[in-house]
Motif scaffolding. Structure first.
Motif, mmCIF file in Angstrom:
data_model
loop_
_atom_site.group_PDB
_atom_site.id
_atom_site.type_symbol
_atom_site.label_atom_id
_atom_site.label_comp_id
_atom_site.label_asym_id
_atom_site.label_seq_id
_atom_site.Cartn_x
_atom_site.Cartn_y
_atom_site.Cartn_z
ATOM 1 N N CYS A 66 -7.306 3.088 2.347
ATOM 2 C CA CYS A 66 -6.824 1.700 2.800
ATOM 3 C C CYS A 66 -7.930 1.385 3.865
ATOM 4 C CB CYS A 66 -5.441 1.769 3.518
ATOM 5 S SG CYS A 66 -4.061 1.520 2.290
ATOM 6 N N TYR A 67 -8.191 0.219 3.822
ATOM 7 C CA TYR A 67 -9.188 -0.374 4.714
ATOM 8 C C TYR A 67 -10.500 -0.050 4.632
ATOM 9 C CZ TYR A 67 -5.616 -2.506 7.754
ATOM 10 O OH TYR A 67 -4.595 -3.229 8.154
ATOM 11 N N LYS A 82 -5.433 -5.757 1.325
ATOM 12 C CA LYS A 82 -6.501 -5.098 2.281
ATOM 13 C C LYS A 82 -7.860 -5.704 1.651
ATOM 14 C CE LYS A 82 -3.561 -2.290 4.745
ATOM 15 N NZ LYS A 82 -3.118 -0.916 5.272
ATOM 16 N N GLY A 122 0.823 -1.089 -0.058
ATOM 17 C CA GLY A 122 0.091 -0.051 0.072
ATOM 18 C C GLY A 122 1.078 1.328 -0.067
ATOM 19 N N THR A 123 1.757 1.057 0.895
ATOM 20 C CA THR A 123 2.878 2.358 0.892
ATOM 21 C C THR A 123 3.375 2.653 -0.483
ATOM 22 O OG1 THR A 123 3.270 1.876 3.223
ATOM 23 C CG2 THR A 123 4.835 3.389 1.958
ATOM 24 N N ASP A 141 -6.196 8.512 0.809
ATOM 25 C CA ASP A 141 -5.632 7.271 1.298
ATOM 26 C C ASP A 141 -6.832 6.273 1.779
ATOM 27 O OD1 ASP A 141 -4.591 4.809 2.480
ATOM 28 O OD2 ASP A 141 -3.215 5.771 3.832
#
Ligand SMILES: *Cc1c(COP(=O)(O)O)cnc(C)c1O
Length: 423
Positions: free
Chosen positions: A209-210, A233, A91-92, A207
């Motif tokens: 993410c999740y 994820k 992800g980064t 961002d």
């Protein structure tokens, strides 16, 4: 019924937890059904076919499977275009490609949600010199801190955006490993609208993410220009072996493609090496798997509330991501929770996690993960830094029935060690 040895008092608490979670489970089912239809429709609309699963090698020119997959994912996100590939390492890495894709030397990026996720600090180069960081390339960074209740400070954001020209306004949807609330898509929409009203040319990047498939809409459907996230994820559905995605406005995604491969070349290249079928399958399963992870989180919140612990979010609160925190209260509580959870994992159940030093953390960290994919946090997993308030961050669960065992064994371990008073 049950093949695992669980204290009868805990089983009664679990029954109660399931009962009080009923409304939340019903809501999760509704969202899952809608998102599953959204994904299925995108597959049908784009004519996904068995021939799309073929592997490409070398440059990967004319990889129809890869190109179609990226149109399918863009449709799922309500975006114009997307990159959805195994070749992102994490992800980064994905967020880094996106930021380097759209920012230029002399630009300033403004983070609207306080200090970003730990791994982004080095990418931005905001805590001292990091070779190759955005700072190193002449990109400036500023942030608006969150209010004391963890919510975005809209007045301060408005003043900042009015004060000068920002190239990118950056929003982190998930709490990550902080205790702030995660942002709903509606809140993200409100922030995007505020930025655009004052400065239409500022790119709003999220961002994500999740957050994918937790609600019926994504940030790209409420005004965000660009979103990015990890395929180990939510959107990889527990099947993608690695990867990341970027989605949003066509010209921005194209710029990211030039950073991913080479300027002028972009997303026309990139061999799929036979991973395409897994990425299609993972995306197809993602809404359902996210639903299972959400049920796991709700059940955990309900059970540990019944056991007298502080949890965020509450079992009946609207959720913006799949993360659940439980305040175990003591280092022993964190360790017992993580060890119990690990013992209920399908992989490496025999391993016993112990706290250790981690780069980037000022305290020791303990992690439980018995996953098919290394580091995949869509699978049942838990992390806890050994510091106040001794909270464990848990997330994932490929299916609720299995994840429930992991949570029950976490509670069982705590009970056996005398760390649960309220039973
Ligand atoms: C997971 C995550 C990232 C990226 O982390 P990787 O471990 O590199 O995949 C970035 N931001 C948030 C909020 C995350 O949860």
């Amino acid at each position: 019924m049950g093949l695992f040895k669980i204290d009868e008092r805990l089983n009664l608490k679990a029954d109660k937890a399931l009962e009080i979670s009923r409304d939340a489970f019903r809501y999760i089912d509704e969202v899952t059904e809608y998102n599953q239809q959204k994904v299925l429709k995108a597959f049908i609309d784009n004519g996904v076919s068995e021939s799309h699963f073929a592997a490409s090698t070398g440059y990967g020119y004319n990889d129809r499977g890869r190109d179609t997959l990226e149109r399918v994912f863009a449709d799922c996100m309500g975006a114009e275009s997307s990159i959805f590939r195994h070749s992102f390492a994490s992800g980064t890495h994905t967020l880094t490609v996106a930021l380097f894709g759209i920012l230029r030397p002399g630009d300033t990026m403004l983070c609207l949600t306080g200090r970003p996720y730990d791994t982004l600090i080095g990418v931005l180069g905001i805590d001292g010199h990091v070779d190759g960081s955005l700072k190193d390339f002449g990109v400036n960074y500023e942030q608006v801190d969150l209010k004391s209740d963890g919510r975005p400070n809209l007045e301060a954001i408005e003043q900042k955006i009015k004060s000068k020209k920002y190239a990118v306004a950056y929003i982190q949807r998930s709490k990550g490993y902080s205790l702030r609330p995660s942002l709903s898509v509606a809140e993200i929409g409100e922030m995007a609208k505020l930025v655009k009203k004052i400065s239409p040319e500022t790119v709003v990047m999220v961002d994500n993410c999740y957050g994918e498939f937790v609600e019926t809409r994504e940030p790209t459907e409420v005004g965000a220009d660009l979103i990015a996230g990890s395929l180990i994820k939510n959107p990889g559905g527990g099947i993608a072996p690695t990867g990341g995605y970027i989605a949003g406005k066509k010209e921005l995604v194209e710029k990211c493609g030039y950073r991913l491969t080479a300027p002028g070349v972009g997303t026309e290249v990139g061999a799929s090496l036979g991973h395409t079928r897994e990425l299609y399958m993972g995306l197809f399963s993602a809404p359902h798997v996210v639903g299972e992870a959400l049920k796991t989180a709700v059940f955990t919140a309900a059970l540990f509330t019944e056991l007298g612990f502080d949890v965020t979010p509450k079992f009946d609160e609207k959720r913006a991501d799949i993360i659940q925190t439980v305040k175990a209260g003591t280092p022993e509580g964190l360790i017992a929770f993580c060890q119990g959870l690990q013992s209920g994992s399908p992989v490496d159940s025999f391993a016993s996690p112990v706290p250790d030093d981690m780069p980037g953390y000022d305290s020791q960290v303990i992690m439980a993960a018995g996953a098919f994919t290394l580091g995949a946090s869509i699978e049942l997993s838990a992390d806890a830094p050994l510091r106040e308030p001794f909270a464990v961050w848990m997330q994932g669960g490929l299916n609720f029935h299995s994840a429930k065992v992991g949570i029950m064994l976490a509670a069982e371990r705590m009970l056996k060690e005398g760390l649960i008073e309220n039973i």
